[in-house]
Motif scaffolding. Structure first.
Motif, PDB file in Angstrom:
ATOM      1  N   TRP A  12      -5.690   7.905   5.090  1.00  0.00           N
ATOM      2  CA  TRP A  12      -4.593   8.788   5.531  1.00  0.00           C
ATOM      3  C   TRP A  12      -4.523  10.063   4.692  1.00  0.00           C
ATOM      4  O   TRP A  12      -4.380  11.164   5.207  1.00  0.00           O
ATOM      5  N   VAL A  56     -10.722   0.056   1.208  1.00  0.00           N
ATOM      6  CA  VAL A  56     -11.306  -0.164   2.532  1.00  0.00           C
ATOM      7  C   VAL A  56     -12.746   0.358   2.600  1.00  0.00           C
ATOM      8  O   VAL A  56     -13.539  -0.096   3.427  1.00  0.00           O
ATOM      9  N   GLY A 107       9.655  -0.723   3.384  1.00  0.00           N
ATOM     10  CA  GLY A 107       9.353   0.466   2.591  1.00  0.00           C
ATOM     11  C   GLY A 107       9.706   1.718   3.369  1.00  0.00           C
ATOM     12  O   GLY A 107      10.472   1.679   4.339  1.00  0.00           O
ATOM     13  N   THR A 113      -0.162  -1.945   8.680  1.00  0.00           N
ATOM     14  CA  THR A 113      -0.245  -3.230   9.368  1.00  0.00           C
ATOM     15  C   THR A 113       0.302  -4.318   8.442  1.00  0.00           C
ATOM     16  O   THR A 113       0.387  -4.117   7.213  1.00  0.00           O
ATOM     17  N   GLY A 116      -2.377  -5.118   5.922  1.00  0.00           N
ATOM     18  CA  GLY A 116      -2.462  -4.090   4.888  1.00  0.00           C
ATOM     19  C   GLY A 116      -1.297  -4.182   3.916  1.00  0.00           C
ATOM     20  O   GLY A 116      -1.464  -4.011   2.696  1.00  0.00           O
ATOM     21  N   ALA A 117      -0.100  -4.454   4.437  1.00  0.00           N
ATOM     22  CA  ALA A 117       1.081  -4.555   3.562  1.00  0.00           C
ATOM     23  C   ALA A 117       0.907  -5.729   2.598  1.00  0.00           C
ATOM     24  O   ALA A 117       1.228  -5.627   1.407  1.00  0.00           O
ATOM     25  N   ASN A 166      -3.661  -9.902  -1.715  1.00  0.00           N
ATOM     26  CA  ASN A 166      -5.075 -10.317  -1.669  1.00  0.00           C
ATOM     27  C   ASN A 166      -6.104  -9.200  -1.601  1.00  0.00           C
ATOM     28  O   ASN A 166      -7.302  -9.466  -1.624  1.00  0.00           O
ATOM     29  N   PHE A 296      -0.054  13.686   1.015  1.00  0.00           N
ATOM     30  CA  PHE A 296       0.028  13.725  -0.449  1.00  0.00           C
ATOM     31  C   PHE A 296      -0.850  12.639  -1.034  1.00  0.00           C
ATOM     32  O   PHE A 296      -1.321  11.744  -0.317  1.00  0.00           O
ATOM     33  N   GLU A 300       1.882   5.076  -8.207  1.00  0.00           N
ATOM     34  CA  GLU A 300       3.140   4.336  -8.399  1.00  0.00           C
ATOM     35  C   GLU A 300       2.875   3.160  -9.327  1.00  0.00           C
ATOM     36  O   GLU A 300       1.946   2.379  -9.091  1.00  0.00           O
ATOM     37  N   HIS A 382       0.601  -0.029  -8.423  1.00  0.00           N
ATOM     38  CA  HIS A 382       0.556  -0.435  -7.009  1.00  0.00           C
ATOM     39  C   HIS A 382      -0.924  -0.539  -6.660  1.00  0.00           C
ATOM     40  O   HIS A 382      -1.698   0.378  -6.937  1.00  0.00           O
ATOM     41  N   LYS A 385      -2.278   2.466  -4.595  1.00  0.00           N
ATOM     42  CA  LYS A 385      -2.017   3.849  -5.013  1.00  0.00           C
ATOM     43  C   LYS A 385      -2.849   4.190  -6.245  1.00  0.00           C
ATOM     44  O   LYS A 385      -3.320   3.309  -6.945  1.00  0.00           O
TER      45      LYS A 385
HETATM   46  C1  LIG Z   1       2.962   7.878   3.740  1.00  0.00           C
HETATM   47  C2  LIG Z   1       2.847   6.582   2.980  1.00  0.00           C
HETATM   48  C3  LIG Z   1       3.997   5.887   2.674  1.00  0.00           C
HETATM   49  C4  LIG Z   1       3.908   4.682   1.949  1.00  0.00           C
HETATM   50  N1  LIG Z   1       5.064   4.015   1.629  1.00  0.00           N
HETATM   51  C5  LIG Z   1       4.996   2.865   0.900  1.00  0.00           C
HETATM   52  C6  LIG Z   1       6.183   2.152   0.530  1.00  0.00           C
HETATM   53  O1  LIG Z   1       7.294   2.525   0.872  1.00  0.00           O
HETATM   54  N2  LIG Z   1       6.024   1.041  -0.235  1.00  0.00           N
HETATM   55  C7  LIG Z   1       4.796   0.598  -0.662  1.00  0.00           C
HETATM   56  O2  LIG Z   1       4.723  -0.402  -1.380  1.00  0.00           O
HETATM   57  N3  LIG Z   1       3.677   1.233  -0.305  1.00  0.00           N
HETATM   58  C8  LIG Z   1       3.744   2.343   0.469  1.00  0.00           C
HETATM   59  N4  LIG Z   1       2.591   2.995   0.839  1.00  0.00           N
HETATM   60  C9  LIG Z   1       1.303   2.339   0.526  1.00  0.00           C
HETATM   61  C10 LIG Z   1       0.896   1.416   1.671  1.00  0.00           C
HETATM   62  O3  LIG Z   1       1.974   0.627   2.099  1.00  0.00           O
HETATM   63  C11 LIG Z   1      -0.192   0.448   1.236  1.00  0.00           C
HETATM   64  O4  LIG Z   1      -1.276   1.141   0.723  1.00  0.00           O
HETATM   65  C12 LIG Z   1      -0.615  -0.490   2.373  1.00  0.00           C
HETATM   66  O5  LIG Z   1      -1.554  -1.417   1.869  1.00  0.00           O
HETATM   67  C13 LIG Z   1      -1.229   0.263   3.538  1.00  0.00           C
HETATM   68  O6  LIG Z   1      -1.341  -0.579   4.658  1.00  0.00           O
HETATM   69  P1  LIG Z   1      -2.507  -0.371   5.699  1.00  0.00           P
HETATM   70  O7  LIG Z   1      -2.212  -1.219   6.888  1.00  0.00           O
HETATM   71  O8  LIG Z   1      -2.750   1.055   5.902  1.00  0.00           O
HETATM   72  O9  LIG Z   1      -3.701  -1.072   4.917  1.00  0.00           O
HETATM   73  P2  LIG Z   1      -5.110  -0.465   4.331  1.00  0.00           P
HETATM   74  O10 LIG Z   1      -4.750   0.637   3.435  1.00  0.00           O
HETATM   75  O11 LIG Z   1      -5.939  -0.151   5.520  1.00  0.00           O
HETATM   76  O12 LIG Z   1      -5.610  -1.736   3.584  1.00  0.00           O
HETATM   77  C14 LIG Z   1      -4.959  -2.190   2.419  1.00  0.00           C
HETATM   78  C15 LIG Z   1      -5.591  -3.482   1.927  1.00  0.00           C
HETATM   79  O13 LIG Z   1      -5.287  -4.555   2.812  1.00  0.00           O
HETATM   80  C16 LIG Z   1      -6.477  -5.204   3.224  1.00  0.00           C
HETATM   81  N5  LIG Z   1      -6.269  -5.727   4.583  1.00  0.00           N
HETATM   82  C17 LIG Z   1      -5.799  -5.050   5.658  1.00  0.00           C
HETATM   83  N6  LIG Z   1      -5.696  -5.883   6.711  1.00  0.00           N
HETATM   84  C18 LIG Z   1      -6.103  -7.090   6.301  1.00  0.00           C
HETATM   85  C19 LIG Z   1      -6.255  -8.363   6.933  1.00  0.00           C
HETATM   86  N7  LIG Z   1      -5.923  -8.555   8.218  1.00  0.00           N
HETATM   87  N8  LIG Z   1      -6.733  -9.402   6.205  1.00  0.00           N
HETATM   88  C20 LIG Z   1      -7.072  -9.234   4.904  1.00  0.00           C
HETATM   89  N9  LIG Z   1      -6.952  -8.067   4.260  1.00  0.00           N
HETATM   90  C21 LIG Z   1      -6.478  -7.003   4.944  1.00  0.00           C
HETATM   91  C22 LIG Z   1      -7.548  -4.126   3.123  1.00  0.00           C
HETATM   92  O14 LIG Z   1      -8.852  -4.672   3.020  1.00  0.00           O
HETATM   93  C23 LIG Z   1      -7.117  -3.417   1.860  1.00  0.00           C
HETATM   94  O15 LIG Z   1      -7.572  -4.114   0.728  1.00  0.00           O
HETATM   95  C24 LIG Z   1       2.647   4.169   1.555  1.00  0.00           C
HETATM   96  C25 LIG Z   1       1.475   4.885   1.891  1.00  0.00           C
HETATM   97  C26 LIG Z   1       1.575   6.081   2.587  1.00  0.00           C
HETATM   98  C27 LIG Z   1       0.320   6.840   2.931  1.00  0.00           C
END
Ligand SMILES: Cc1cc2nc3c(=O)[nH]c(=O)nc-3n(C[C@H](O)[C@H](O)[C@H](O)COP(=O)(O)OP(=O)(O)OC[C@H]3O[C@@H](n4cnc5c(N)ncnc54)[C@H](O)[C@@H]3O)c2cc1C
Length: 430
Positions: A12, A56, A107, A113, A116-117, A166, A296, A300, A382, A385
């Motif tokens: 992103w 990723v 958050g 997803t 991802g969370a 994980n 940005f 964190e 985090h 991050k």
């Molecule tokens: C604009 C913005 C706002 C944000 N706000 C917050 C917030 O308020 N609080 C906070 O804590 N974080 C926040 N984040 C960070 C974000 O929540 C985390 O980085 C989160 O992991 C992103 O989720 P994603 O679905 O994009 O996962 P990705 O970034 O695509 O993947 C994250 C991790 O999860 C793993 N993963 C994904 N899907 C699966 C699956 N099905 N099985 C096993 N592993 C999997 C991936 O391999 C990777 O290791 C923010 C990020 C941005 C860009």
């Protein structure tokens, strides 16, 4: 199964790029098993690419589990829901609300997803509220040999604690069951206050509500305090989002007044002090979630709660003395302690402090200068991050790190999910 030929992938923020040999989108668990067994490795799973760290990135296969999406089952008495791990939070909120359920907390955004969370311990704010992984009751995943395993908190509580956070290194989750609560309404209030007051009343302002947070605006002497409390009142008019306009103004004043800090402070400070307080009631997700369009980069760290105010004071001083280019607010939140082994909140009531930097500008010097302050207070970064830590640091910060790695080895003995970056942070062979 859909397979996409080589193309550049980026996250992103645009700070992580990769050229995988393929992006695979299996349609079901059988196809998922085949990919894990046979596709070029390393196999890295993508959620929605919102992490800032190269979790990723892969030169082999990026695995997209978008097909594993939606609400599979829910129990109206126990308030549980089984969800595809590829479901976006923004879809999940609608599905849960329609089923009479609510996530206890969220958050800032709903673009991630579920997988991802859980991957990075994504969290909201609230001293009594855990991050998403604390809702986990069951996980269904494909292990490193492509075999499906089901893990339940009822029968294997230690396993759930081992894999709850994980990093996509403990198998590919296809389905999870969450403990939710009845859908609810939140009263959200926002008011401006001088930074000095925020620091003096730090504990009560963060702990005095079900959920609360600060945005401290650098070079302004002011902070915005947001609080969220459950109410029975009806939904009221949601004021228009101002965050993006506010950022534009902060950037414009940064550009114009970088070398006139006193004027910058005066103008921003008086504009914030004049901001009308905000006070509205909305359904839970409407109150938590914001739009974040301006790109940005972010660092964190999660600190022992009692260190939060001291660390914040030091970071603000550093920023205002040495980094006039910064214009993004700092975000300060609290998170409840939990028992998940790789959770940054493991057995620690937490104050999280996030600093942000324009994605179009070089953030290296800024993050390099801030990180030692976080480290001094035994902060845990985090997982998603910016940070510079490696496996040796994590082993010192996480009492059950070694045991977690033993569980990981059992799930993925051939290191199919281990990229060079994962090898660096987990200390396992690539
Ligand atoms: C604009 C913005 C706002 C944000 N706000 C917050 C917030 O308020 N609080 C906070 O804590 N974080 C926040 N984040 C960070 C974000 O929540 C985390 O980085 C989160 O992991 C992103 O989720 P994603 O679905 O994009 O996962 P990705 O970034 O695509 O993947 C994250 C991790 O999860 C793993 N993963 C994904 N899907 C699966 C699956 N099905 N099985 C096993 N592993 C999997 C991936 O391999 C990777 O290791 C923010 C990020 C941005 C860009």
């Amino acid at each position: 199964m859909t397979q996409i030929a080589p193309s550049t992938w980026s996250n992103w923020a645009g700070n992580v790029r990769a050229m995988p040999r393929q992006i695979a989108r299996p349609a079901d668990e059988a196809e998922l098993g085949d990919v894990i067994r046979m596709a070029p490795g390393p196999v890295r799973i993508i959620g929605s690419g919102h992490s800032f760290t190269p979790l990723v990135a892969s030169e082999g296969t990026i695995l997209d589990l978008a097909a594993f999406s939606g609400l599979k089952a829910h129990d109206a008495t126990r308030m549980t829901a089984t969800i595809g791990a590829g479901t976006a939070l923004g879809t999940l909120t609608q599905l849960l609300h329609a089923a009479g359920q609510g996530l206890p907390n969220m958050g800032d955004i709903d673009r991630q997803t579920i997988g991802g969370a859980l991957g990075t311990a994504t969290h909201g704010s609230g001293i009594g509220l855990g991050a998403y992984h604390t809702q986990l009751l069951n996980v269904r995943l494909a292990d490193g040999r492509g075999q499906i395993r089901t893990i339940s908190a009822e029968t294997e509580p230690e396993m759930i604690r081992a894999i709850g956070v994980n990093l996509g290194a403990f198998g590919a989750m296809t389905e999870v069951t969450f403990q939710n609560m009845p859908s609810y309404r939140l009263r959200r209030r926002r008011r401006a206050l001088p930074v000095g007051d925020a620091l003096t009343n730090f504990d009560s302002l963060l702990k005095g509500h079900r959920s609360a947070e600060f945005f401290v605006i650098p070079f302004s002497g002011h902070a915005l305090h947001l609080s969220y409390d459950i109410v029975d009142d009806p939904v009221s008019t949601h004021p228009p989002e101002q965050d993006e306009d506010g950022l534009k103004t902060l950037k414009m004043l940064r550009n114009a007044l970088k070398f006139l800090p006193w004027l910058r402070r005066k103008l921003i400070g008086s504009a914030i002090a004049r901001l009308a307080p905000e006070d509205f009631v909305d359904i839970w997700f409407g109150a938590y979630v914001s739009e974040r369009r301006t790109r940005f980069n972010e660092m964190e760290y999660h600190l022992p709660f009692e260190a939060g105010a001291r660390a914040l004071r030091e970071i603000l001083t550093l920023m205002e003395k040495q980094f006039p280019e910064v214009y993004f607010p700092l975000e300060i939140r609290s998170v409840a302690a939990d028992e998940t082994w790789l959770s940054p909140f493991y057995r620690r009531e937490t104050c999280s402090i996030a600093v942000h930097h324009d994605a179009a500008e070089d953030s290296t010097a800024f993050f390099r200068a801030v990180e030692p302050i976080f480290r001094k207070y035994e902060g845990r970064p985090h997982w998603g991050k910016m940070h510079s830590l490696t496996a040796r640091d994590f082993a010192a910060l996480y009492p059950r790190f070694t045991e977690a790695m033993e569980v990981r080895r059992d799930i993925d003995p051939e290191n199919r999910f281990i990229s060079p970056y994962l090898a660096k942070i987990l200390g396992v062979g690539a």
